[in-house]
Write a protein that holds these residues in place. Structure first.
Motif, PDB file in Angstrom:
ATOM      1  N   ASP A  73       1.212  -5.396  -1.939  1.00 58.05           N
ATOM      2  CA  ASP A  73       1.851  -5.573  -0.416  1.00 58.05           C
ATOM      3  C   ASP A  73       0.804  -5.362   0.254  1.00 58.05           C
ATOM      4  O   ASP A  73      -0.220  -4.768   0.465  1.00 58.05           O
ATOM      5  N   ALA A  74       1.020  -6.580   1.488  1.00 62.17           N
ATOM      6  CA  ALA A  74       0.025  -6.949   2.522  1.00 62.17           C
ATOM      7  C   ALA A  74      -0.104  -5.563   3.425  1.00 62.17           C
ATOM      8  O   ALA A  74      -1.277  -5.210   3.754  1.00 62.17           O
ATOM      9  N   ASP A  75       0.851  -4.791   3.636  1.00 62.44           N
ATOM     10  CA  ASP A  75       0.703  -3.785   4.461  1.00 62.44           C
ATOM     11  C   ASP A  75       0.062  -2.466   3.587  1.00 62.44           C
ATOM     12  O   ASP A  75      -0.612  -1.937   4.316  1.00 62.44           O
ATOM     13  N   LEU A  76       0.391  -2.257   2.510  1.00 59.07           N
ATOM     14  CA  LEU A  76      -0.389  -1.269   1.682  1.00 59.07           C
ATOM     15  C   LEU A  76      -2.102  -1.782   1.813  1.00 59.07           C
ATOM     16  O   LEU A  76      -2.728  -1.032   1.873  1.00 59.07           O
ATOM     17  N   LYS A  77      -2.359  -2.992   1.572  1.00 51.17           N
ATOM     18  CA  LYS A  77      -3.528  -3.291   1.694  1.00 51.17           C
ATOM     19  C   LYS A  77      -4.215  -3.186   3.020  1.00 51.17           C
ATOM     20  O   LYS A  77      -5.380  -2.622   3.022  1.00 51.17           O
ATOM     21  N   GLU A  78      -3.617  -3.484   4.256  1.00 45.13           N
ATOM     22  CA  GLU A  78      -4.222  -3.244   5.368  1.00 45.13           C
ATOM     23  C   GLU A  78      -4.323  -1.788   5.659  1.00 45.13           C
ATOM     24  O   GLU A  78      -5.271  -1.376   6.161  1.00 45.13           O
TER      25      GLU A  78
END
Length: 90
Positions: free
Chosen positions: A12-17
């Protein structure tokens, strides 16, 4: 040690950020954290933390993020691969 291999992981992009921000605040990078995790896993000869079905510990907390569809597809994958490998050599 030379970096000769690449690892690609989908998440998930949010998790990565959030993970990148966390490790940046700790003075390192997400990529370095993954390398540390891999090195520690090899040193421990397993996951570098206890894994059980109890939701109160590490695995239990992580299990909420598991993809049940992938888990079902992966169930028995090692056995299938080993059987297939040995059938090819017979």
């Amino acid at each position: 040690m030379a970096k000769e291999a690449t690892l690609q992981v989908r998440m998930d992009a949010d998790l990565k950020e959030k993970a990148e921000a966390l490790y940046r605040d700790m003075g390192t990078s997400f990529a370095e954290a993954v390398r540390i995790f891999a090195k520690q896993s090899v040193q421990e000869n397993g996951m570098p933390f206890a894994m059980t079905a109890n939701r109160k510990n590490t695995y239990g907390r992580l299990s909420g993020y598991a993809n049940t569809k992938l888990a079902a597809e992966e169930d028995g994958a090692y056995e299938r691969e080993m059987v297939g490998k040995h059938e090819k050599t017979d």
